[in-house]
Design a protein around this motif. Structure first.
Motif, short mmCIF file in Angstrom:
data_model
loop_
_atom_site.label_atom_id
_atom_site.label_comp_id
_atom_site.label_asym_id
_atom_site.label_seq_id
_atom_site.Cartn_x
_atom_site.Cartn_y
_atom_site.Cartn_z
N TYR A 164 -4.21 14.41 1.19
CA TYR A 164 -2.96 15.02 0.74
C TYR A 164 -2.63 16.30 1.51
CZ TYR A 164 -3.01 11.80 -3.20
OH TYR A 164 -2.99 10.66 -3.97
N ALA A 165 -3.53 16.69 2.45
CA ALA A 165 -3.25 17.85 3.29
C ALA A 165 -1.95 17.60 4.05
CB ALA A 165 -4.41 18.08 4.27
N ALA A 196 0.84 -1.21 0.00
CA ALA A 196 0.00 0.00 0.00
C ALA A 196 0.87 1.25 0.00
CB ALA A 196 -0.94 0.00 1.22
N PHE A 197 1.93 1.25 0.80
CA PHE A 197 2.81 2.41 0.87
C PHE A 197 3.44 2.69 -0.49
CE2 PHE A 197 6.60 4.85 2.08
CZ PHE A 197 6.03 5.80 2.90
N ASP A 198 3.82 1.64 -1.18
CA ASP A 198 4.39 1.78 -2.52
C ASP A 198 3.37 2.40 -3.48
OD1 ASP A 198 6.68 1.42 -4.16
OD2 ASP A 198 5.79 -0.39 -5.05
N LEU A 232 4.60 16.59 5.98
CA LEU A 232 4.26 15.45 5.12
C LEU A 232 2.75 15.41 4.91
CD1 LEU A 232 6.45 12.72 6.84
CD2 LEU A 232 6.86 13.74 4.60
N PRO A 233 2.31 14.74 3.83
CA PRO A 233 0.87 14.54 3.67
C PRO A 233 0.35 13.68 4.82
CG PRO A 233 2.06 13.94 1.66
CD PRO A 233 3.08 14.19 2.71
N VAL A 234 -0.90 13.91 5.22
CA VAL A 234 -1.43 13.16 6.37
C VAL A 234 -1.47 11.66 6.10
CG1 VAL A 234 -2.68 15.11 7.37
CG2 VAL A 234 -3.86 13.61 5.75
N TRP A 235 -1.66 11.25 4.86
CA TRP A 235 -1.65 9.81 4.56
C TRP A 235 -0.29 9.23 4.89
CZ3 TRP A 235 1.93 7.57 1.54
CH2 TRP A 235 2.57 8.35 0.57
N CYS A 236 0.76 9.99 4.60
CA CYS A 236 2.13 9.52 4.84
C CYS A 236 2.42 9.45 6.34
CB CYS A 236 3.12 10.44 4.13
SG CYS A 236 4.81 9.83 4.14
N ASN A 237 1.93 10.43 7.09
CA ASN A 237 2.10 10.40 8.55
C ASN A 237 1.49 9.13 9.14
OD1 ASN A 237 3.49 12.83 8.78
ND2 ASN A 237 1.62 14.01 8.95
N LEU A 238 0.30 8.76 8.66
CA LEU A 238 -0.35 7.54 9.13
C LEU A 238 0.52 6.32 8.83
CD1 LEU A 238 -2.73 5.83 10.19
CD2 LEU A 238 -3.68 5.94 7.87
#
Length: 139
Positions: free
Chosen positions: A95-96, A37-39, A101-107
């Motif tokens: 993408y906020a 998923a991260f990829d 970082l984008p919030v999705w990335c922080n998660l």
């Protein structure tokens, strides 16, 4: 009736106090899904940035951002098997940015950090527990 009970390592995990998931953070199948998923999310982020760089029409940018947010939510929700994005983010676009970082990335980074910490803690428990059982059966 005899009922056998054993620890499965499944934990109830609260994400930002807004949504709860049940996971074993050392489950290799889940870990593989996280990295896959991260990829996919990273590729989505590249697509999003390229779209922003090449477009000047605000309406098109907003429409594309909404569409891409929907795709990112599908990836996140698919990882957990149910809708975690609505309680976690509400109407905020995934993408906020937050903390650079984008919030999705922080998660995802938070999840990966916790998987690593849990794996490390479990490995420390393994050897002494195994030695105890080996000693018991060597007698």
């Amino acid at each position: 009736m005899l009922e056998l009970r054993h620890d499965t390592g499944v934990q109830e995990i609260s994400i930002n106090g807004k949504v709860t998931v049940l996971l074993n953070l050392t489950d290799i199948d889940f870990i593989e899904r996280v990295f896959n998923a991260f990829d996919a999310m990273d590729k989505q982020q590249d697509k999003y940035q390229a779209m922003l760089a090449g477009e000047n029409d605000a309406k098109k940018i907003f429409a594309a951002a909404r569409a891409m947010d929907g795709e990112m939510r599908e990836l996140i929700n698919g990882l957990f098997g149910f809708d975690v994005c609505t309680p976690l983010y509400g109407t905020m676009n995934t993408y906020a940015m937050a903390d650079g970082l984008p919030v999705w990335c922080n998660l995802m980074l938070c999840l990966i950090d916790n998987m690593n910490d849990t794996f490390t803690a479990e490995k420390k428990k393994t050897n002494p527990k195994l030695q105890k059982y080996l000693a018991k059966f060597k007698k």
